[in-house]
Design a protein around this motif. Structure first.
Motif, PDB file in Angstrom:
ATOM      1  N   LYS A  55       0.824  -1.205   0.000  1.00 22.39           N
ATOM      2  CA  LYS A  55       0.000   0.000   0.000  1.00 22.39           C
ATOM      3  C   LYS A  55       0.864   1.264   0.000  1.00 22.39           C
ATOM      4  CE  LYS A  55      -2.085   1.118   3.833  1.00 22.39           C
ATOM      5  NZ  LYS A  55      -2.913   1.086   5.058  1.00 22.39           N
ATOM      6  N   TYR A  56       2.108   1.164   0.496  1.00 21.37           N
ATOM      7  CA  TYR A  56       2.984   2.334   0.544  1.00 21.37           C
ATOM      8  C   TYR A  56       3.644   2.615  -0.801  1.00 21.37           C
ATOM      9  CZ  TYR A  56       2.206   1.332   5.428  1.00 21.37           C
ATOM     10  OH  TYR A  56       1.602   1.062   6.625  1.00 21.37           O
ATOM     11  N   GLU A  57       3.306   1.786  -1.801  1.00 16.07           N
ATOM     12  CA  GLU A  57       3.822   2.014  -3.145  1.00 16.07           C
ATOM     13  C   GLU A  57       3.380   3.376  -3.686  1.00 16.07           C
ATOM     14  OE1 GLU A  57       3.741  -0.173  -7.528  1.00 16.07           O
ATOM     15  OE2 GLU A  57       2.541  -0.939  -5.883  1.00 16.07           O
ATOM     16  N   ILE A  58       2.220   3.872  -3.211  1.00 14.07           N
ATOM     17  CA  ILE A  58       1.728   5.165  -3.689  1.00 14.07           C
ATOM     18  C   ILE A  58       2.707   6.285  -3.348  1.00 14.07           C
ATOM     19  CG2 ILE A  58      -0.693   4.481  -3.556  1.00 14.07           C
ATOM     20  CD1 ILE A  58      -0.948   6.043  -0.964  1.00 14.07           C
ATOM     21  N   TYR A  59       3.425   6.157  -2.234  1.00 16.47           N
ATOM     22  CA  TYR A  59       4.418   7.161  -1.876  1.00 16.47           C
ATOM     23  C   TYR A  59       5.587   7.109  -2.857  1.00 16.47           C
ATOM     24  CZ  TYR A  59       1.883   7.745   2.499  1.00 16.47           C
ATOM     25  OH  TYR A  59       0.916   7.999   3.434  1.00 16.47           O
ATOM     26  N   GLY A  60       5.950   5.897  -3.247  1.00 14.44           N
ATOM     27  CA  GLY A  60       7.026   5.729  -4.222  1.00 14.44           C
ATOM     28  C   GLY A  60       6.674   6.333  -5.560  1.00 14.44           C
ATOM     29  N   HIS A  61       5.418   6.139  -6.002  1.00 16.44           N
ATOM     30  CA  HIS A  61       4.970   6.717  -7.274  1.00 16.44           C
ATOM     31  C   HIS A  61       5.104   8.232  -7.250  1.00 16.44           C
ATOM     32  CE1 HIS A  61       3.737   3.176  -9.282  1.00 16.44           C
ATOM     33  NE2 HIS A  61       2.706   2.899  -8.512  1.00 16.44           N
ATOM     34  N   GLU A  62       4.674   8.839  -6.159  1.00 15.33           N
ATOM     35  CA  GLU A  62       4.694  10.296  -6.080  1.00 15.33           C
ATOM     36  C   GLU A  62       6.126  10.828  -6.003  1.00 15.33           C
ATOM     37  OE1 GLU A  62       2.916  14.187  -5.867  1.00 15.33           O
ATOM     38  OE2 GLU A  62       2.412  12.228  -6.702  1.00 15.33           O
ATOM     39  N   ILE A  63       7.006  10.107  -5.309  1.00 17.29           N
ATOM     40  CA  ILE A  63       8.410  10.511  -5.237  1.00 17.29           C
ATOM     41  C   ILE A  63       9.031  10.498  -6.631  1.00 17.29           C
ATOM     42  CG2 ILE A  63      10.708   9.840  -4.415  1.00 17.29           C
ATOM     43  CD1 ILE A  63       9.237   8.720  -1.906  1.00 17.29           C
ATOM     44  N   LEU A  64       8.789   9.401  -7.381  1.00 14.02           N
ATOM     45  CA  LEU A  64       9.373   9.287  -8.713  1.00 14.02           C
ATOM     46  C   LEU A  64       8.730  10.262  -9.687  1.00 14.02           C
ATOM     47  CD1 LEU A  64       9.697   5.407  -9.010  1.00 14.02           C
ATOM     48  CD2 LEU A  64      11.516   7.072  -8.647  1.00 14.02           C
ATOM     49  N   LYS A  65       7.464  10.611  -9.441  1.00 13.78           N
ATOM     50  CA  LYS A  65       6.801  11.599 -10.293  1.00 13.78           C
ATOM     51  C   LYS A  65       7.477  12.955 -10.172  1.00 13.78           C
ATOM     52  CE  LYS A  65       3.938  14.242  -8.926  1.00 13.78           C
ATOM     53  NZ  LYS A  65       3.993  15.662  -8.467  1.00 13.78           N
ATOM     54  N   LYS A  66       7.747  13.359  -8.942  1.00 13.39           N
ATOM     55  CA  LYS A  66       8.321  14.679  -8.704  1.00 13.39           C
ATOM     56  C   LYS A  66       9.836  14.699  -8.867  1.00 13.39           C
ATOM     57  CE  LYS A  66       8.186  18.585  -5.512  1.00 13.39           C
ATOM     58  NZ  LYS A  66       7.731  19.105  -4.196  1.00 13.39           N
ATOM     59  N   TRP A  67      10.489  13.595  -8.517  1.00  6.52           N
ATOM     60  CA  TRP A  67      11.955  13.548  -8.554  1.00  6.52           C
ATOM     61  C   TRP A  67      12.448  12.325  -9.321  1.00  6.52           C
ATOM     62  CZ3 TRP A  67      13.677  18.021  -6.816  1.00  6.52           C
ATOM     63  CH2 TRP A  67      12.979  18.691  -5.808  1.00  6.52           C
TER      64      TRP A  67
END
Length: 265
Positions: free
Chosen positions: A184-196
């Motif tokens: 479920k914490y994969e969503i944080y990874g998606h957002e990190i890679l989206k921005k950085w």
């Protein structure tokens, strides 16, 4: 880097390395050498690599120093030799490479041959392909983790929410955070890679003729030929408000199950 080095070594060679306790181990020092672009010569090699790959092959200059290339080449070659002689099978990348060499194909491999696919991965690392898995993960994961830590530091509300989610998950599973619990914490990874995104662009090689039709009246059709190289601007796409509203805002909720359907592919 220390963490990613140990993960890569474990998943690729099934070896145990503790770079935190032994920071001068060979894998870690060689890994740092691969991605060291601080010198003028290293910068020049990088520019030639992406701008003039054929020249790079002609003059036989590599990303890494010869000792680094030789170390990884010898390590992988020796590992493969021992496994083939003793018929050893393990769940790591070396085993995947051996299976691929035998001609085994996965469903994804078969999908590449469909008529709809017009590009394939384009690699300039022909002579250093044994290093690619290491280069691809060593620094990129470190960058993503550092940027993620920074975003959690400056967005206290998200940090608090994540901490509470981890505590709740911990209680529900008696302190055992299995993989299925943390997906479920994969969503944080998606957002990190989206921005950085650690890699700003990626490239592909055209495998069949294709035409991109004009979108505006003053444009002409773009005719792609076989072996044309395409550059895809990852960073530009992920900061385009047409696809992701308010791209400068760190908002992991945009990738939640509830909201992900609203994202334009």
């Amino acid at each position: 880097m220390i963490f990613t080095n140990d993960v890569i070594v474990t998943s690729a060679f099934e070896l145990k390395v503790d770079s935190l306790e032994e920071p001068n181990n060979t894998f870690y020092t060689m890994g740092k050498d691969i991605i060291n672009f601080s010198s003028l010569l290293a910068t020049l090699k990088l520019m030639i690599l992406f701008g003039f790959p054929k020249i790079l092959k002609l003059i036989d200059i590599f990303f890494a120093h010869n000792k680094t290339t030789e170390y990884f080449h010898n390590t992988i070659t020796e590992t493969i030799k021992v496994r083939e002689e003793k018929n050893i099978e393990r769940k790591d990348m070396i085993n995947l490479l051996l299976e691929a060499r035998k001609g085994h194909k996965t469903e994804e491999d078969n999908a590449i041959e469909t008529e709809y696919v017009t590009v394939q991965e384009d690699s300039y690392f022909d002579r250093c392909e044994n290093l690619l898995f290491f280069v691809a993960g060593f620094d990129t994961v470190s960058i993503a983790l550092c940027c993620g830590a920074q975003e959690l530091a400056v967005n206290k509300d998200i940090q608090d929410r994540l901490r509470e989610e981890i505590r709740e998950t911990d209680k529900l599973n008696d302190g055992k955070l299995y993989l299925r619990c943390i997906i479920k914490y994969e969503i944080y990874g998606h957002e990190i890679l989206k921005k950085w995104p650690p890699i700003l662009v990626t490239d592909r090689l055209c495998t069949m003729p294709y035409t991109i039709d004009p979108k505006y009246p003053d444009e002409k059709p773009l005719h792609l030929k076989v072996n044309d190289i395409l550059w895809l601007p990852i960073s530009a796409l992920r900061t385009d408000e047409k696809y992701l509203p308010k791209p400068e805002v760190f908002d992991p909720k945009r990738f939640s199950n509830k909201n992900c359907d609203q994202i334009i592919p």
